[in-house]
Enzyme design. Structure first.
Site, PDB file in Angstrom:
ATOM      1  N   ASP A 197       0.322  -0.846  -0.137  1.00 22.20           N
ATOM      2  CA  ASP A 197       0.177   0.057  -0.041  1.00 22.20           C
ATOM      3  C   ASP A 197       1.085   1.256  -0.072  1.00 22.20           C
ATOM      4  OD1 ASP A 197      -1.279   2.083   1.143  1.00 22.20           O
ATOM      5  OD2 ASP A 197      -2.379   0.967   2.354  1.00 22.20           O
ATOM      6  N   THR A 223      -3.784   5.613  -2.105  1.00 25.93           N
ATOM      7  CA  THR A 223      -4.189   6.775  -2.606  1.00 25.93           C
ATOM      8  C   THR A 223      -4.452   7.643  -3.810  1.00 25.93           C
ATOM      9  OG1 THR A 223      -3.371   8.144  -0.610  1.00 25.93           O
ATOM     10  CG2 THR A 223      -5.571   6.922  -0.531  1.00 25.93           C
ATOM     11  N   LYS A 226      -2.260  12.377  -1.748  1.00 25.42           N
ATOM     12  CA  LYS A 226      -1.439  12.956  -0.317  1.00 25.42           C
ATOM     13  C   LYS A 226       0.117  12.654  -1.719  1.00 25.42           C
ATOM     14  CE  LYS A 226      -3.149   9.352   2.662  1.00 25.42           C
ATOM     15  NZ  LYS A 226      -3.911   8.614   1.681  1.00 25.42           N
ATOM     16  N   ARG A 232      -8.997  13.100  -4.068  1.00 29.08           N
ATOM     17  CA  ARG A 232      -8.891  11.314  -2.392  1.00 29.08           C
ATOM     18  C   ARG A 232      -9.315  10.638  -3.212  1.00 29.08           C
ATOM     19  NH1 ARG A 232      -8.809  14.674   2.084  1.00 29.08           N
ATOM     20  NH2 ARG A 232      -8.935  12.419   2.563  1.00 29.08           N
TER      21      ARG A 232
HETATM   22  N1  DSN Z   1      -5.559   8.801   7.217  1.00 34.48           N
HETATM   23  C1  DSN Z   1      -4.451   8.856   6.296  1.00 34.48           C
HETATM   24  C2  DSN Z   1      -3.455   8.914   7.136  1.00 34.48           C
HETATM   25  O1  DSN Z   1      -3.368  10.394   7.692  1.00 34.48           O
HETATM   26  O2  DSN Z   1      -2.219   8.716   6.952  1.00 34.48           O
HETATM   27  C3  DSN Z   1      -3.915   7.251   5.532  1.00 34.48           C
HETATM   28  O3  DSN Z   1      -6.061   6.946   5.673  1.00 34.48           O
END
Ligand code: DSN
Length: 431
Positions: A197, A223, A226, A232
């Protein structure tokens, strides 16, 4: 964009307040970023109106010819970005990407091995409060007690003892690179499948700045919001040249078709219905941006900034878990300072600096209190901040922590933070 909200003053007010918060605060949450106006526009586009259950060329609804183009474009760009053989861009989130991957590869009760949540892992890597720890027999691996880095001998011992069906790599709060080849060797020695992941470091891996798990894994999830700086959402990928993990015999060329059917079918209809086509188009925009050469400079700067910030905090006398960082984040261990993550998160918040409290490895405090904070640099790097600003930010963090209960000092830092942010304008077009 906000013009269209004038008819709903209550919502307009909320939207304006959030824009202002983002503009005037230092965003140091490691999992957050600021998308481009192009990504924002695609995410707010009319594609939100379209139902498109199924996949391009094979939908359950009419009128999908155009959204097919958006999904095909997203898939093509993502394949190119990671040199992947198979991709799925429909998962609504990283958790759903992980759920689909597990459900494709495992049966309820199968054993999975993942990094413990309090050592930097993620909820979906086997936490008992999450489906991953409830549907599967989840066994955690931890970091080395002394060095606070991955301990491959320990992981191998656990794998040999527990015989997992799947080993999960990846983390939400781990600042060091991974030896994916070593994990593959461990997985092969116990006949386990291997998944990674890469939600956090995806953008850095895409640009070759960290080790790439795709050649070693049976499946990779991520994801998109980030370090990848997209909307998102979630994605699933498979690298090239691996046998299919379920051991189903295929002749060369059929593997992609078979695995696509397995993973695609598990995303929809397995766990999701209609894909979010506006978000898929925004993913296409973000992948296009990440493919550009300029994104390499951005990704490099994220790491330089994190390393500078970590170095400065060490100079101020803070402990950084594992001694530093190879990626976009760091965990500050507040034990020596006799402070909790909760208290520091609140004080930094009052000073206009947004971080999150975070468990540290072998933490004695609860997840609601914690002995650490997690700090990340993707968002401030997007604003254009560099090493000099990291030094200033470290000084603000130290000052705020030394003045936890001094409201006047925290307000004064907040003013300086807002001035610094003003020099790196964010979304001026939205004012
Ligand atoms: N909530 C995310 C984070 O802050 O790393 C992971 O899902």
């Amino acid at each position: 964009m906000l013009n269209f909200l004038t008819a709903d003053p209550e919502v307009l007010k909320i939207a304006k307040l959030e824009i202002e918060r983002q503009q005037t605060n230092l965003e140091l949450i490691a999992s957050e970023n600021f998308v481009s106006l192009a990504v924002l526009s695609a995410a707010g586009s009319v594609l939100t109106n379209k139902y498109a259950e199924g996949y391009p060329g094979k939908r359950y609804y009419g009128g999908c010819e155009i959204v097919d183009m958006a999904e095909d474009l997203a898939r093509e760009r993502l394949r190119k970005l990671f040199d992947a053989e198979y991709v799925n861009v429909q998962p609504h989130s990283g958790s759903q990407a992980n759920m689909a991957a597990y459900m494709a590869l495992l049966k309820p009760g199968d054993t999975i091995l993942g990094l413990s949540l309090d050592h930097g892992g993620h909820l979906t890597h086997g936490s008992l409060v999450n489906f991953s720890g409830q549907i599967y027999r989840a066994v955690p691996y931890t970091l080395n007690k002394e060095t606070k880095v991955l301990d491959y001998n320990l992981i191998e011992d656990i794998a040999k003892r527990e015989k997992p069906k799947l080993i999960v790599m990846g983390a939400s709060a781990y600042s060091r690179d991974w030896d994916f080849a070593k994990f593959r060797q461990i997985a092969d020695s116990v006949d386990a499948m291997l998944m990674c992941d890469i939600a956090h470091p995806a953008g850095l891996i895409a640009k070759g700045l960290l080790s790439n798990p795709l050649p070693y894994c049976d499946v990779v999830t991520s994801t998109t919001h980030k370090t990848l700086r997209g909307p998102r959402g979630g994605i699933i990928m498979m690298g090239k040249d691996r046998e299919n993990p379920l051991g189903i015999k295929t002749i060369k060329g059929d593997r992609l078709k078979l695995m696509s059917e397995i993973f695609d079918g598990m995303v929809m209809p397995g766990i999701q219905g209609g894909p979010l086509m506006h978000i898929i188009m925004a993913k296409a925009v973000a992948f296009g941006e990440a493919l550009q050469d300029s994104f390499t400079g951005y990704a490099k700067q994220i790491i330089k900034n994190a390393q500078t910030l970590a170095g400065e905090l060490i100079n101020y006398g803070y402990d950084i878990v594992s001694g530093g960082t190879d990626n976009h984040l760091m965990l500050v261990d507040l034990t020596k300072k006799d402070l909790s993550g909760k208290k520091v998160e609140n004080a930094l918040g009052a000073a206009g600096i947004t971080v999150n409290k975070n468990m540290i490895p072998f933490d004695s405090k609860s997840p609601f209190v914690t002995s650490g904070i997690r700090i990340g640099t993707p968002a401030v790097t997007t604003r254009g901040m560099k090493e000099n600003e990291m030094k200033i930010i470290a000084s603000y963090i130290d000052r705020a922590i030394r003045n936890l209960d001094n409201e006047t000092e925290l307000i004064s830092i907040r003013k300086e933070v807002a001035e610094l942010c003003g020099k790196f304008p964010l979304y001026p077009e939205l004012n």
